[in-house]
Every structure is written in structure tokens, then in C-alpha cells.
Design a protein around this motif. Structure first.
Motif, mmCIF file in Angstrom:
data_model
loop_
_atom_site.group_PDB
_atom_site.id
_atom_site.type_symbol
_atom_site.label_atom_id
_atom_site.label_comp_id
_atom_site.label_asym_id
_atom_site.label_seq_id
_atom_site.Cartn_x
_atom_site.Cartn_y
_atom_site.Cartn_z
ATOM 1 N N VAL A 97 43.498 20.328 5.965
ATOM 2 C CA VAL A 97 44.138 18.963 5.958
ATOM 3 C C VAL A 97 45.458 18.904 5.824
ATOM 4 C CG1 VAL A 97 43.489 16.625 4.920
ATOM 5 C CG2 VAL A 97 41.810 18.174 4.993
ATOM 6 N N LEU A 98 46.179 18.551 6.745
ATOM 7 C CA LEU A 98 47.658 18.634 6.573
ATOM 8 C C LEU A 98 48.319 17.316 5.911
ATOM 9 C CD1 LEU A 98 48.182 19.986 10.343
ATOM 10 C CD2 LEU A 98 47.664 21.343 8.363
ATOM 11 N N THR A 99 49.685 17.373 5.505
ATOM 12 C CA THR A 99 50.412 16.335 4.985
ATOM 13 C C THR A 99 50.316 15.009 5.865
ATOM 14 O OG1 THR A 99 51.557 17.929 3.699
ATOM 15 C CG2 THR A 99 52.397 15.871 3.703
ATOM 16 N N PRO A 100 49.768 13.931 5.318
ATOM 17 C CA PRO A 100 50.097 12.579 6.048
ATOM 18 C C PRO A 100 51.532 12.337 6.453
ATOM 19 C CG PRO A 100 49.059 12.428 4.078
ATOM 20 C CD PRO A 100 49.527 13.624 3.810
ATOM 21 N N LYS A 101 51.633 11.629 7.540
ATOM 22 C CA LYS A 101 52.890 11.295 8.164
ATOM 23 C C LYS A 101 52.708 9.672 8.036
ATOM 24 C CE LYS A 101 53.142 15.151 11.242
ATOM 25 N NZ LYS A 101 53.022 15.385 12.635
ATOM 26 N N SER A 102 53.967 9.160 7.953
ATOM 27 C CA SER A 102 54.260 7.707 7.939
ATOM 28 C C SER A 102 55.816 7.199 8.278
ATOM 29 C CB SER A 102 53.692 7.029 6.822
ATOM 30 O OG SER A 102 54.430 7.508 5.553
ATOM 31 N N GLY A 103 55.940 6.036 8.870
ATOM 32 C CA GLY A 103 57.161 5.594 9.353
ATOM 33 C C GLY A 103 57.153 4.118 9.702
ATOM 34 N N VAL A 104 58.001 3.695 10.378
ATOM 35 C CA VAL A 104 57.862 2.319 10.843
ATOM 36 C C VAL A 104 58.713 2.308 12.315
ATOM 37 C CG1 VAL A 104 59.316 0.102 10.660
ATOM 38 C CG2 VAL A 104 58.656 1.503 8.566
ATOM 39 N N ALA A 105 57.746 1.686 13.324
ATOM 40 C CA ALA A 105 58.318 1.872 14.827
ATOM 41 C C ALA A 105 59.483 1.134 14.903
ATOM 42 C CB ALA A 105 57.073 1.290 15.481
ATOM 43 N N LYS A 106 60.264 1.601 15.685
ATOM 44 C CA LYS A 106 61.671 1.222 15.887
ATOM 45 C C LYS A 106 61.661 -0.086 16.744
ATOM 46 C CE LYS A 106 64.307 5.448 15.894
ATOM 47 N NZ LYS A 106 64.976 6.548 16.671
ATOM 48 N N ALA A 107 60.483 -0.161 17.653
ATOM 49 C CA ALA A 107 60.646 -1.535 18.537
ATOM 50 C C ALA A 107 60.011 -2.540 17.974
ATOM 51 C CB ALA A 107 59.528 -0.886 19.748
ATOM 52 N N THR A 108 58.930 -2.361 17.029
ATOM 53 C CA THR A 108 58.313 -3.389 16.605
ATOM 54 C C THR A 108 58.676 -3.822 14.964
ATOM 55 O OG1 THR A 108 56.282 -2.131 16.054
ATOM 56 C CG2 THR A 108 56.468 -3.127 18.085
ATOM 57 N N GLY A 109 59.025 -2.776 14.378
ATOM 58 C CA GLY A 109 59.026 -2.655 12.850
ATOM 59 C C GLY A 109 57.991 -2.590 12.248
ATOM 60 N N ASN A 110 56.852 -2.435 12.873
ATOM 61 C CA ASN A 110 55.538 -2.101 12.077
ATOM 62 C C ASN A 110 55.346 -0.672 11.439
ATOM 63 O OD1 ASN A 110 54.777 -4.766 12.843
ATOM 64 N ND2 ASN A 110 53.649 -3.895 15.010
ATOM 65 N N GLU A 111 54.623 -0.819 10.370
ATOM 66 C CA GLU A 111 54.499 0.518 9.738
ATOM 67 C C GLU A 111 53.512 1.283 10.285
ATOM 68 O OE1 GLU A 111 54.327 0.709 5.518
ATOM 69 O OE2 GLU A 111 55.910 -1.117 5.045
ATOM 70 N N TRP A 112 53.369 2.693 10.351
ATOM 71 C CA TRP A 112 52.352 3.254 10.791
ATOM 72 C C TRP A 112 51.955 4.639 10.051
ATOM 73 C CZ3 TRP A 112 53.382 8.408 11.884
ATOM 74 C CH2 TRP A 112 54.794 8.821 11.855
ATOM 75 N N LYS A 113 50.665 4.985 10.136
ATOM 76 C CA LYS A 113 50.371 6.520 9.490
ATOM 77 C C LYS A 113 49.368 7.162 10.247
ATOM 78 C CE LYS A 113 48.080 7.407 5.067
ATOM 79 N NZ LYS A 113 47.453 7.018 3.740
ATOM 80 N N ALA A 114 49.721 8.490 10.155
ATOM 81 C CA ALA A 114 48.914 9.371 10.894
ATOM 82 C C ALA A 114 48.588 10.650 10.147
ATOM 83 C CB ALA A 114 49.735 10.041 12.012
ATOM 84 N N GLN A 115 47.248 11.366 10.283
ATOM 85 C CA GLN A 115 46.852 12.369 9.383
ATOM 86 C C GLN A 115 46.449 13.450 10.371
ATOM 87 O OE1 GLN A 115 46.449 12.496 5.629
ATOM 88 N NE2 GLN A 115 46.069 14.652 6.397
#
Length: 127
Positions: free
Chosen positions: A10-28
Motif C-alpha cells: 500500500v503506497l503513500t497517498p497522493k493529493s493536490g489541487v487541480a490547476k484548471a478547476t481548483g478542486n482538491e484530489w486524492k489518489a492511492q
């Protein structure tokens, strides 16, 4: 496409903010290994906090992962992404590679060599 096996990382989760929309995102990301004679591993991604929570993937679980493969270009390089869209837990007690119900089962191998009597031996070798 589908891939079945055991979660081995189980790898380290990734997260950020989309440049185009400003929405937060999360991936695992997770690594799964199948049970073939020569086991194969696949790293796949679950995208979105709600999907990560819904799937609730844990280390050591036996899963069947349905996924899509896509490629994207960045700085003149191409990258593949393997994104899961469905995760099913393999039923406890189910063994991979076991014959299906109703499938013919081959007879067992003989446990001992057949016995021969001296009268059965015929010496027909030329040397």
C-alpha cells in the motif's frame, strides 16, 4: 480488464489541487501480485477520496481488481496509468486454480509400483 491476487504493498497517498478547476484530489496506489506459476505484479491506482474509502483496500487482502489502462503525454514522454474502477474481495476459503464445481477430477496417481513376478520378466534385450 481484470487482475486477481494478493495486495502486497500500500503506497503513500497522493493529493493536490487541480490547476484548471481548483478542486482538491486524492489518489492511492497499491501493488497486487497474482498466483501464477511465475507471479506477476501490477501497481494500480484508486482515484478519489470516496472511492478510496469505498474500496477500503488493506494489506494482504485477496482481490479481483477491474481496471482501465490509459496513457498521457507530458514533456514529450508518455506515461501509463492503471486505474481501478471496481474492486471485489475474493471469498474466504476460495482457492485460486481449484477446479470448478462439476468439473471432472482426474483419477489419483498410483501410490505404489505394480508388482511383477519372475515369470512376467521377458529378457528380449539384444545385449
Amino acid at each position: 480488464m481484470d487482475f486477481s491476487g494478493k495486495i502486497i504493498a500500500v503506497l503513500t497517498p497522493k493529493s493536490g489541487v487541480a490547476k484548471a478547476t481548483g478542486n482538491e484530489w486524492k489518489a492511492q496506489e497499491y501493488v497486487i501480485e497474482n498466483h501464477d506459476q511465475y507471479p506477476k505484479k501490477m501497481c494500480f491506482e484508486v482515484f478519489g477520496a470516496e472511492k478510496i474509502e469505498q474500496f477500503n483496500i488493506q494489506m494482504g487482502e485477496e482481490l479481483n481488481v477491474s481496471f482501465d489502462i490509459d496513457a498521457r503525454q507530458w514533456n514529450d514522454r508518455w506515461f501509463n496509468s492503471i486505474r481501478a474502477w471496481k474492486v471485489e474481495r475474493v471469498a474466504a476459503g476460495a482457492t485460486m486454480g481449484a477446479p470448478a464445481q462439476g468439473a471432472p477430477v482426474p483419477p489419483p496417481f498410483p501410490t505404489a509400483a505394480p508388482e511383477f513376478t519372475p515369470g512376467d520378466v521377458k529378457d528380449d534385450l539384444p545385449f
